[in-house]
Design a protein around this motif. Structure first.
Motif, PDB file in Angstrom:
ATOM      1  N   HIS A  27       4.984  47.781  -9.263  1.00 31.94           N
ATOM      2  CA  HIS A  27       5.669  49.083  -9.356  1.00 31.94           C
ATOM      3  C   HIS A  27       4.738  50.205  -9.780  1.00 31.94           C
ATOM      4  N   GLU A  28       3.641  49.885 -10.459  1.00 31.97           N
ATOM      5  CA  GLU A  28       2.681  50.918 -10.871  1.00 31.97           C
ATOM      6  C   GLU A  28       2.023  51.598  -9.665  1.00 31.97           C
ATOM      7  N   GLU A  29       2.031  50.914  -8.524  1.00 36.13           N
ATOM      8  CA  GLU A  29       1.365  51.428  -7.330  1.00 36.13           C
ATOM      9  C   GLU A  29       2.328  52.048  -6.313  1.00 36.13           C
ATOM     10  N   ASP A  30       3.627  52.041  -6.611  1.00 32.07           N
ATOM     11  CA  ASP A  30       4.598  52.616  -5.675  1.00 32.07           C
ATOM     12  C   ASP A  30       4.250  54.062  -5.346  1.00 32.07           C
ATOM     13  N   GLN A  31       4.580  54.449  -4.113  1.00 35.37           N
ATOM     14  CA  GLN A  31       4.327  55.810  -3.651  1.00 35.37           C
ATOM     15  C   GLN A  31       5.626  56.349  -3.053  1.00 35.37           C
ATOM     16  N   GLY A  32       6.393  57.066  -3.853  1.00 35.94           N
ATOM     17  CA  GLY A  32       7.683  57.576  -3.385  1.00 35.94           C
ATOM     18  C   GLY A  32       8.621  56.426  -3.062  1.00 35.94           C
ATOM     19  N   ASN A  33       9.132  56.388  -1.822  1.00 35.51           N
ATOM     20  CA  ASN A  33      10.060  55.325  -1.440  1.00 35.51           C
ATOM     21  C   ASN A  33       9.336  54.110  -0.837  1.00 35.51           C
ATOM     22  N   ILE A 103       7.888  47.441   7.307  1.00 36.54           N
ATOM     23  CA  ILE A 103       6.546  47.150   6.806  1.00 36.54           C
ATOM     24  C   ILE A 103       5.669  48.368   7.084  1.00 36.54           C
ATOM     25  N   VAL A 104       5.270  49.035   6.025  1.00 38.72           N
ATOM     26  CA  VAL A 104       4.410  50.205   6.127  1.00 38.72           C
ATOM     27  C   VAL A 104       2.962  49.755   6.266  1.00 38.72           C
ATOM     28  N   SER A 105       2.599  48.699   5.516  1.00 35.65           N
ATOM     29  CA  SER A 105       1.234  48.170   5.553  1.00 35.65           C
ATOM     30  C   SER A 105       1.280  46.707   5.144  1.00 35.65           C
ATOM     31  N   LEU A 106       0.510  45.886   5.853  1.00 36.86           N
ATOM     32  CA  LEU A 106       0.410  44.459   5.527  1.00 36.86           C
ATOM     33  C   LEU A 106      -1.028  44.030   5.756  1.00 36.86           C
ATOM     34  N   LEU A 110      -1.954  42.653  -0.069  1.00 35.69           N
ATOM     35  CA  LEU A 110      -1.221  43.911  -0.230  1.00 35.69           C
ATOM     36  C   LEU A 110      -0.104  44.029   0.817  1.00 35.69           C
ATOM     37  N   LEU A 111       1.092  44.291   0.331  1.00 33.70           N
ATOM     38  CA  LEU A 111       2.255  44.531   1.190  1.00 33.70           C
ATOM     39  C   LEU A 111       2.929  45.809   0.716  1.00 33.70           C
ATOM     40  N   LYS A 112       3.123  46.749   1.654  1.00 33.83           N
ATOM     41  CA  LYS A 112       3.851  47.984   1.357  1.00 33.83           C
ATOM     42  C   LYS A 112       5.063  48.024   2.259  1.00 33.83           C
ATOM     43  N   VAL A 113       6.240  48.210   1.661  1.00 33.25           N
ATOM     44  CA  VAL A 113       7.477  48.245   2.430  1.00 33.25           C
ATOM     45  C   VAL A 113       8.335  49.422   2.026  1.00 33.25           C
TER      46      VAL A 113
END
Length: 117
Positions: A27-33, A103-106, A110-113
């Motif tokens: 959660h420290e790395e979250d970027q907006g939604n 999936i924004v980035s995989l 690292l996984l960004k969703v």
């Protein structure tokens, strides 16, 4: 002979094989939604708890939420790739309505969703 196997959700997108592990919310790395997840083996900074999720190759899914006793509580379900970067998630206990993850980035580690309602 009839084929009774569940279709492989990775078919057509071998990158989804990177999902096949347990991810915890960074959660420290979250970027907006956009929510950021790291493998459960990552050296996270101290936190009062981390939610997460696990993807298995056969479409099985576990969502990890903070339990009333501060541990993790797993909710079993299914995941299915519905588009190139979109996953449909359904939980067996219906503790939440079905939802979609974009999936924004995989990439390894690292996984960004983004959750799409």
């Amino acid at each position: 002979m009839a084929n009774t196997c569940t279709p492989d959700p990775r078919r057509g997108n071998p990158e989804l094989q990177l999902l096949e592990q347990t991810w915890l919310h960074a959660h420290e790395e979250d970027q907006g939604n956009v929510h950021v997840y790291r493998p459960n083996t990552f050296a996270f900074p101290p936190s009062r708890g981390r939610t997460g999720m696990a993807f298995e190759h056969n479409g099985l899914f576990t969502q990890y939420d903070i339990a009333p006793t501060d541990g993790l509580e797993g909710h079993k379900g299914q995941w299915q790739a519905v588009k190139e970067n979109t996953l449909h998630i359904s939980l067996e206990d219906h503790s939440q309505p079905d939802y979609t993850l974009e999936i924004v980035s995989l990439e390894p580690g690292l996984l960004k969703v983004r959750r799409v309602e």
